[in-house]
Design an enzyme around this catalytic site. Structure first.
Site, short mmCIF file in Angstrom:
data_model
loop_
_atom_site.label_atom_id
_atom_site.label_comp_id
_atom_site.label_asym_id
_atom_site.label_seq_id
_atom_site.Cartn_x
_atom_site.Cartn_y
_atom_site.Cartn_z
N HIS A 182 0.84 -1.20 0.00
CA HIS A 182 0.00 0.00 0.00
C HIS A 182 0.88 1.24 0.00
CE1 HIS A 182 -3.37 -2.62 1.82
NE2 HIS A 182 -3.52 -2.51 0.52
N GLU A 185 1.89 3.67 3.00
CA GLU A 185 2.38 3.05 4.23
C GLU A 185 3.91 3.01 4.22
OE1 GLU A 185 0.06 -0.59 4.51
OE2 GLU A 185 -1.80 0.55 4.27
N HIS A 309 2.75 -3.73 6.79
CA HIS A 309 1.79 -2.68 6.46
C HIS A 309 1.79 -1.69 7.61
CE1 HIS A 309 -0.65 -4.44 3.02
NE2 HIS A 309 0.10 -5.48 3.36
N GLU A 379 0.93 -4.92 11.09
CA GLU A 379 0.49 -3.52 10.99
C GLU A 379 1.35 -2.73 11.96
OE1 GLU A 379 -1.60 -2.31 8.90
OE2 GLU A 379 -2.99 -3.90 8.32
O1 0X9 Z 1 -6.71 -4.03 4.60
C1 0X9 Z 1 -5.54 -4.43 4.46
O2 0X9 Z 1 -5.09 -4.81 3.39
C2 0X9 Z 1 -4.62 -4.45 5.69
N1 0X9 Z 1 -4.76 -3.25 6.47
S1 0X9 Z 1 -4.22 -1.83 5.89
O3 0X9 Z 1 -4.63 -0.78 6.77
N2 0X9 Z 1 -2.65 -1.86 5.86
O4 0X9 Z 1 -4.71 -1.67 4.58
C3 0X9 Z 1 -4.96 -5.62 6.58
C4 0X9 Z 1 -4.89 -6.92 5.90
C5 0X9 Z 1 -5.32 -8.01 6.81
N3 0X9 Z 1 -5.90 -9.02 6.06
C6 0X9 Z 1 -7.24 -9.30 6.06
N4 0X9 Z 1 -8.02 -8.80 6.95
N5 0X9 Z 1 -7.61 -10.09 5.12
ZN ZN Z 2 -1.68 -1.83 4.08
#
Ligand code: 0X9
Ligand code: ZN
Length: 431
Positions: A182, A185, A309, A379
Site C-alpha cells: 500500500h 504506508e 503494512h 500492521e
Molecule cells: O486491509 C488491508 O489490506 C490491511 N490493512 S491496511 O490498513 N494496511 O490496509 C490488513 C490486511 C489483513 N488481512 C485481512 N483482513 N484479510
Molecule cells: Zn496496508
C-alpha cells in the site's frame, strides 16, 4: 531528459551548416521547449542547479553544452538547463553570462518526501541503498529485480545469504520480508530496509552469521513503487493506497492486497474500480502481485513470509478472507505461538487477520493457502490515526525498526521449520 541537449549536440557536430532557427535573425520565433523532470529523478541531495544563461544564438548554447550543461529549455535570447557546480564554473569561465540559478527543488517543486520526512526512502533512494548494501558485502548480499511495476519500474529484491547470489537456487530454508503493498504506508519500506542493513552491519556477530549461513533471506521493501512515487509527488502526501493501474472507468489503481488469488472476488474486496479496496479485474491482474506470485512460486524453499503494512500495531495471521480458523491444528498452534511471541517482543496485538475485518485476496491467505508458507501481516506503528496514521513522521522510524528487529531474527531462525513453534511453553506439541 537529455533529448534536446543530444539534438543540439548532434546539430553542432553536423558537417552541414544549418541555419540556426533560434538565432533571432530569422522570421521564426524560437519556441519554448520545456522538459519536465520526472518525479523520481530528483533526490534531496542532488547538487545540481537549474541555470538560465544569456544565449542569443547557437554559439552560446553550444558553449553551454560544451561546458557540461544539459540544455533543456530554449527561449528567445536565453537557454536553461541542469548544471553541476563544476559545469557552472566552466560555463562562467567560458564567458557565458548566468542570469539565474535555482536549486532543483525550487525549480521543479519538491518531487520527494516533504522535507521533514526526508529520512524516508523514495524509489531511487531505496535502489541506491540496496546497491550500496550489496557493494559493502558482495559475498553475502545481492540485488535483483523480480519484475516490473505497472509504470515499468523494477521491483527490487535484496537477498542475504552465504553461498548464493541473485536468482541462484538454494536448498536452504527461506524467508521473505515485504513492504509497501500500500503506497501511503511508507514506514513499511523503512522497516525491512533497516532490518536488511542491520543484518549486513552485524554480519560478524555469531548469531547473525549462523542465520545467514543457514537461511536464504529476501527483502522486497517496495512492492508498489509507482504508488509510492505518486503518494509523495509534489513534496506532499496524497493518501494513495493502490498501485497506478489505469482502470477501464478512468479511475486509478488496484488494491494489491486484494488482488491475490486465494478467495479472490469474495468479501471485503471491492468490485468498483474507484474504491480504495478495488480487487482488480481478475486475480493477479497486476504486474506487482504477479511478480510476487512468481517470485514465491520459483522458490519452494520459502517457509515464512512477512508483509509489513501500517498502521495499528497488530500481528495478523490467516485466515483474513474468512472467519474460519485454519484447519491444520498444529499449524494453527504454530501461528498463534509465533504471533504471541512476537507480540511480546513488540507490544503489538496478535490476532487472526479476519478479526480486524474479513477481506479476501490478501498476500498472506494466498501464501499460506496455496503454498503452505507461514505468512504474517504486521500492521506497524502508530496505534491510531490520532498518532499520525499513515504519516507518523521521521521520529518513529528508528524506534519501530528497534521493535521489529527481534521478531525478524526470530522468524529467520524458525524458517527452517516453523512447526517447531507449535510446541507450547511446556514443550507439548499441539495435535
Ligand atoms: O486491509 C488491508 O489490506 C490491511 N490493512 S491496511 O490498513 N494496511 O490496509 C490488513 C490486511 C489483513 N488481512 C485481512 N483482513 N484479510
Ligand atoms: Zn496496508
Amino acid at each position: 531528459m537529455r533529448t534536446l541537449a543530444a539534438v543540439l549536440v548532434l546539430c553542432a557536430g553536423s558537417a552541414l551548416a544549418l541555419p540556426d532557427p533560434f538565432d533571432g535573425k530569422g522570421a521564426k520565433t524560437p519556441p519554448v521547449v520545456t522538459v519536465k523532470a520526472p518525479a523520481s529523478a530528483i533526490s534531496q541531495a542532488d547538487p545540481r542547479v537549474w541555470v538560465e544563461l544569456d544565449a542569443p544564438g547557437k554559439a552560446e548554447r553550444q558553449a553551454a553544452v560544451d561546458a557540461g550543461i544539459s540544455i533543456e529549455e530554449v527561449k528567445p535570447g536565453s537557454a536553461a538547463g541542469f548544471a553541476t557546480p563544476k559545469a557552472l564554473e566552466r560555463a562562467k569561465a567560458a564567458g557565458l553570462k548566468v542570469r539565474t540559478t535555482v536549486t532543483l527543488r525550487q525549480r521543479f517543486g519538491a518531487l520527494d518526501f516533504p522535507e521533514k520526512d526526508a529520512i524516508y526512502h523514495n524509489y531511487k533512494e531505496l535502489e541506491a541503498e540496496l546497491r550500496s548494501l550489496a557493494a559493502r558485502a558482495p559475498d553475502l548480499v545481492s540485488v535483483f529485480s523480480i519484475g516490473k511495476s505497472t509504470r515499468g519500474r523494477d521491483l527490487w529484491a535484496v537477498r542475504l545469504t552465504k553461498g548464493a547470489t541473485g536468482t541462484q537456487r538454494s536448498k536452504k530454508p527461506g524467508i521473505v520480508f515485504m513492504g509497501t503493498h500500500h503506497a501511503r504506508e511508507h514506514l513499511s519500506t523503512e522497516v525491512p530496509l533497516l532490518i536488511a542493513k542491520n543484518l549486513v552491519d552485524n554480519r560478524a556477530d555469531a548469531e547473525v552469521a549462523r542465520l545467514l549461513d543457514t537461511r536464504d533471506v529476501y527483502f522486497i521493501p517496495m512492492v508498489n513503487p509507482d504508488g509510492v512515487e505518486y503518494d509523495i509527488e509534489g513534496g506532499k502526501y496524497h493518501m494513495h493506497r493502490k498501485n497506478m493501474a489505469q482502470n477501464a472507468d478512468g479511475s486509478t489503481g488496484v488494491d494489491l492486497n486484494r488482488n491475490y488469488a486465494w478467495g479472490w472476488g469474495g468479501g471485503g474486496a471491492s468490485p468498483n474500480p474507484d474504491d480504495d479496496t478495488y480487487r482488480g479485474p481478475s486475480a493477479f491482474s497486476e504486474p506487482e502481485s504477479k511478480a510476487v506470485r512468481d517470485f514465491v512460486s520459483a522458490r519452494p524453499n520459502l517457509k515464512v513470509l512477512l508483509s509489513y503494512h501500517t498502521f495499528s500495531e497488530l500481528i495478523l495471521y490467516p485466515w483474513g478472507g474468512s472467519d474460519e480458523q485454519i484447519p491444520d491444528k498444529k499449524a494453527l498452534a504454530a501461528f498463534k505461538n509465533m504471533a504471541g511471541e512476537m507480540a511480546k517482543m513488540t507490544g503489538y496485538t496478535p490476532e487472526q487477520s479476519s478479526d480486524l475485518y474479513v477481506a479476501t485476496g490478501d498476500t498472506c491467505d494466498w501464501a499460506w493457502g496455496e503454498k503452505g508458507i507461514f505468512a504474517f501481516t504486521f500492521e506497524l506503528t502508530p496505534k491510531s490515526m490520532w498518532d499520525g496514521g499513515f504519516y507518523p513522521g521521521a521520529g518513529v522510524v528508528q524506534r519501530v525498526f528497534q521493535a521489529n528487529i527481534r521478531p525478524a531474527l526470530y522468524l529467520i531462525d524458525l524458517s527452517d521449520d516453523p512447526y517447531r513453534a507449535a510446541k507450547d511453553a511446556a514443550g507439548i506439541t499441539a495435535k
